[in-house]
Design a protein around this motif. Structure first.
Motif, PDB file in Angstrom:
ATOM      1  N   UNK A   5       7.755   1.795  -7.556  1.00  0.00           N
ATOM      2  CA  UNK A   5       9.105   1.713  -6.974  1.00  0.00           C
ATOM      3  C   UNK A   5      10.011   2.860  -7.415  1.00  0.00           C
ATOM      4  N   UNK A   6       9.450   3.852  -8.112  1.00  0.00           N
ATOM      5  CA  UNK A   6      10.331   4.946  -8.536  1.00  0.00           C
ATOM      6  C   UNK A   6      10.812   5.742  -7.318  1.00  0.00           C
TER       7      UNK A   6
ATOM      8  N   UNK B 235       0.835  -1.205   0.000  1.00  0.00           N
ATOM      9  CA  UNK B 235       0.000   0.000   0.000  1.00  0.00           C
ATOM     10  C   UNK B 235       0.870   1.256   0.000  1.00  0.00           C
ATOM     11  N   UNK B 236       0.322   2.347  -0.474  1.00  0.00           N
ATOM     12  CA  UNK B 236       1.064   3.613  -0.554  1.00  0.00           C
ATOM     13  C   UNK B 236       1.640   3.962   0.813  1.00  0.00           C
ATOM     14  N   UNK B 237       2.933   4.360   0.800  1.00  0.00           N
ATOM     15  CA  UNK B 237       3.629   4.815   2.015  1.00  0.00           C
ATOM     16  C   UNK B 237       3.630   3.770   3.130  1.00  0.00           C
ATOM     17  N   UNK B 238       3.587   2.498   2.749  1.00  0.00           N
ATOM     18  CA  UNK B 238       3.656   1.413   3.730  1.00  0.00           C
ATOM     19  C   UNK B 238       4.907   1.594   4.596  1.00  0.00           C
ATOM     20  N   UNK B 239       4.719   1.745   5.911  1.00  0.00           N
ATOM     21  CA  UNK B 239       5.900   1.992   6.749  1.00  0.00           C
ATOM     22  C   UNK B 239       6.728   0.737   7.033  1.00  0.00           C
ATOM     23  N   UNK B 240       6.120  -0.428   6.911  1.00  0.00           N
ATOM     24  CA  UNK B 240       6.821  -1.665   7.267  1.00  0.00           C
ATOM     25  C   UNK B 240       7.637  -2.174   6.076  1.00  0.00           C
ATOM     26  N   UNK B 241       8.943  -2.020   6.161  1.00  0.00           N
ATOM     27  CA  UNK B 241       9.796  -2.393   5.035  1.00  0.00           C
ATOM     28  C   UNK B 241       9.749  -3.881   4.748  1.00  0.00           C
TER      29      UNK B 241
ATOM     30  N   UNK C  11       3.730   8.601   5.587  1.00  0.00           N
ATOM     31  CA  UNK C  11       2.298   8.447   5.857  1.00  0.00           C
ATOM     32  C   UNK C  11       1.825   9.474   6.887  1.00  0.00           C
ATOM     33  N   UNK C  12       2.636   9.722   7.912  1.00  0.00           N
ATOM     34  CA  UNK C  12       2.250  10.705   8.942  1.00  0.00           C
ATOM     35  C   UNK C  12       2.152  12.105   8.354  1.00  0.00           C
ATOM     36  N   UNK C  13       3.142  12.460   7.482  1.00  0.00           N
ATOM     37  CA  UNK C  13       3.097  13.787   6.847  1.00  0.00           C
ATOM     38  C   UNK C  13       1.858  13.915   5.956  1.00  0.00           C
ATOM     39  N   UNK C  14       1.531  12.822   5.245  1.00  0.00           N
ATOM     40  CA  UNK C  14       0.370  12.854   4.354  1.00  0.00           C
ATOM     41  C   UNK C  14      -0.920  12.994   5.158  1.00  0.00           C
ATOM     42  N   UNK C  15      -0.922  12.357   6.303  1.00  0.00           N
ATOM     43  CA  UNK C  15      -2.107  12.288   7.155  1.00  0.00           C
ATOM     44  C   UNK C  15      -2.359  13.614   7.884  1.00  0.00           C
ATOM     45  N   UNK C  16      -1.313  14.096   8.579  1.00  0.00           N
ATOM     46  CA  UNK C  16      -1.519  15.271   9.432  1.00  0.00           C
ATOM     47  C   UNK C  16      -0.857  16.532   8.899  1.00  0.00           C
TER      48      UNK C  16
END
Lengths: 445, 445
Positions: A184-185, A44-50, A147-152
């Protein structure tokens, strides 16, 4: 019969041609094929779990995980967490009055970034105000950030206390910091970088892939400051990315990172300006080399070829790192050593000069009869000298990223520091302030 | 009959084998074939007239003759005779009290060396003593030297007055300065170089051809001094060829080139130390590149390929000079420009610092109450600072021959000059001597 066969064949050809044309038109109207692989899992977009991304890219992920334990050192740097304050006690004096004088360990690999920022005494150091450290300090430490920046939004992120943001920041630097899921860009994920480029009239979306292999590193490896009460993450690039331009930027803003104790100099702390040092006309940058060419060289595992994500000093794997371009890696390692020896020796001389200036300014500032204009001029030069020195010192290459620029900055810093010392002595008419080499007694912490 | 034919054939074979063996033994006992060409004319040993050699080597000779008129300039140097004193008036102050403050033009090509040394105001400047300038000044200017040194010995040569030696010195730099007639191999012809190498335990006769393509340039392109009353040409290399070693060599010897007026500093004048700068761990030298690779690149004239003897800056013919190794000569020319810009800018800052020191020392020296020990220490640092600066400034490459070393030296020179200034101020307790940037009034000549 011949005629009817000919007729049938002609009909078949016409039909085939029409079908082919239709297919081509259909294909042409399809969205462009953005990836050439079939993913095992959808990320998923901006998935934090590598580790999720790692299922599709096991080689890249495995090499990223090596940064957890790649703790080898080079002569002047590396990936262990050695203490700069123990190795070079002059830095205790240079950073007196601010957190770097209490805890300044060399950086470890990317996978340790979150653990190390949570452990350093440079955050949450004020027992009287446990929320003094801003969340901004997490900006370069976690793959949760995009994801946090996108969210808040970055503004709200930066306004949070470090202690409060901790709960939402659970993953060290990872895939989402530089890659767009799906394609993956390489992408700019840090809003501060996007804004800093925009201020220079640049749009990273127009950059080539090779340019992005340097620019994504600037998500973090840059000089930055926390702007205003909201501690808004900002790169001081509006006037340019060379040191003089950054100093004049800070000057116009009237910004200081801290005030030097007793001397009362409004100081600037350089962060880790690898991007600015490298791109300031260095030979490798001008030759088209990207950060990733040396720090993430292509490696092989069986038949697979991929860019190693075990980012560290190329001096630790020169055959892979330098050998992509240079045939004689023994030679280039020797060369890097000669450069670093010269920069390291020059850097220590600069530190001595700055410390002499500090001692003089402190003494002058304690004298109520000091000429305020001369003393302020001394402080201005102290500020400039130390920022130039720190730009070289905090930058992780001991000058190798740009040897001539590093040495030129050290020459300027030394000259400026000596002039600061002279002005301080003049401000109080005290010849004893011209003493040199008095660096050996670091203040008690 | 078959048997008799076999017998005859066997006899013939035995005779042929014996003849062949004899020929091989004869050839083996001949002196080694030292040249693979048939000369048109025999050139006598140490022939001073290059045009004689030129009959055998017309391409090399023709290109050497181009140095008579190759007067093109680069941004910072070149082969015209522009005045350094006009271009950078600070140098009038830095060399006050010695001939370089009166006449300091950039060097022209080799073929002009004799004309230029005869014309410069730096020789025969003392109208009261027309024989004050020693013959030693011709050491690097003429192809007559090897024969003169062989004939009279360097000691007698150096003891002659310049004015007296003039009659015997009629040819500019030429073939005999670097080549052995007959074999055409590269040789050390300057006895001072042979002695300096021997003092380091080195015998140039064991050097490879590629090493000789650098070492023959050290016949002249070095730091040297005139030793003792006999003005014996000497290279100060006994402790090493780096600047610090040369300074300590001069210190032990108590040598000075001149005394700075009023300041009374015992000064050192750096000559043209291209060899020492280049061989001090520079990237090109360490990579095995010789002086001749860049300054005398292989060129073509029709089907002939030869090493150009039109020696000048490679920036004037980068495709030929740099293109022997580098594919992108536009890039390397840009690179050289970036390096030289940085060195030139840093060099001017160093000059300002030294001039501030000079002003302070002069003022202190005029004060009879000055603390002699502090003032002498100031002079010692002035001497060191200016020699390090001059080592970079007099060296013909604006730092390019060794960018990191040049910039490190300038950083050290600036630091040392500022400390000299502070010591001078301390010696008289006069704060006004800490003024900076007071360079703009060159003394009248």
């Amino acid at each position: 019969m011949n005629r009817s066969i000919t007729f049938i064949l002609a009909g078949v050809i016409v039909l085939l041609a029409a079908a082919l044309t239709g297919t081509l038109i259909f294909m042409k109207n399809q969205p462009p094929q953005e990836r050439s692989f079939e993913p095992l899992v959808e990320v998923k977009a901006m998935e934090p779990d590598s580790s999720v991304w790692g299922q599709n890219f096991p080689n890249q992920y495995d090499s990223l995980m090596k940064t957890k334990t790649n703790n080898a050192d080079t002569k002047y740097g590396g990936s262990s967490a050695f203490s700069w304050l123990e190795r070079d006690p002059r830095q205790k004096i240079l950073f007196a009055g601010m957190p770097f004088s209490k805890d300044y360990n060399d950086d470890r690999g990317h996978a340790n970034a979150l653990e190390d920022v949570n452990a350093t005494k440079r955050v949450n150091w004020d027992v009287n105000d446990p929320k003094r450290t801003p969340g901004t300090c997490y900006s370069c430490k976690s793959s949760d950030n995009p994801a946090l920046w996108a969210e808040m939004g970055m503004e709200a992120y930066d306004k949070m206390a470090f202690a409060d943001l901790s709960k939402q920041v659970n993953n060290a630097i990872g895939c989402a910091n530089c890659h767009e899921a799906g394609t993956m860009r390489l992408i700019v994920t840090n809003p501060a970088l996007e804004e800093a480029l925009k201020a220079q009239g640049k749009d990273w979306k127009t950059f080539s892939r090779q340019e992005m292999r340097t620019v994504v590193c600037a998500n973090c490896h840059v000089e930055y400051y926390f702007k205003g009460d909201g501690k808004y993450l900002t790169f001081p690039w509006a006037d340019g990315t060379d040191v003089d331009s950054m100093i004049s930027y800070y000057e116009e803003l009237g910004f200081k990172d801290w005030e030097y104790p007793d001397a009362k100099t409004p100081m600037l702390k350089a962060q880790h300006p690898e991007y600015e040092m490298f791109t300031q006309g260095s030979t490798h940058y001008n030759a088209g080399v990207a950060c990733a060419d040396c720090h993430m060289p292509y490696v092989r595992d069986g038949a697979a070829k991929y860019s190693s994500h075990d980012v560290h000093s190329p001096l630790l794997n020169p055959v892979q790192a330098c050998g992509q371009c240079h045939t004689d890696t023994d030679y280039v390692v020797e060369r890097a050593g000669i450069i670093q020896d010269q920069v390291a020796e020059t850097k220590i001389a600069t530190e001595d000069a700055i410390i002499d200036a500090i001692n003089a300014i402190k003494a002058a500032a304690a004298n109520p009869n000091a000429d305020a204009a001369l003393l302020d001029q001394a402080r201005k030069l102290h500020r400039e000298a130390q920022f130039k020195w720190d730009f070289v010192s905090a930058e992780n290459s001991t000058g190798f990223h740009n040897p001539e620029y590093a040495l030129k900055l050290l020459a300027e810093a030394t000259n400026t520091a000596r002039q600061a010392q002279m002005l301080a002595a003049q401000s109080v008419g005290d010849m004893s302030l011209l003493a040199t080499g008095v660096y050996y007694a670091p203040p008690a912490q």
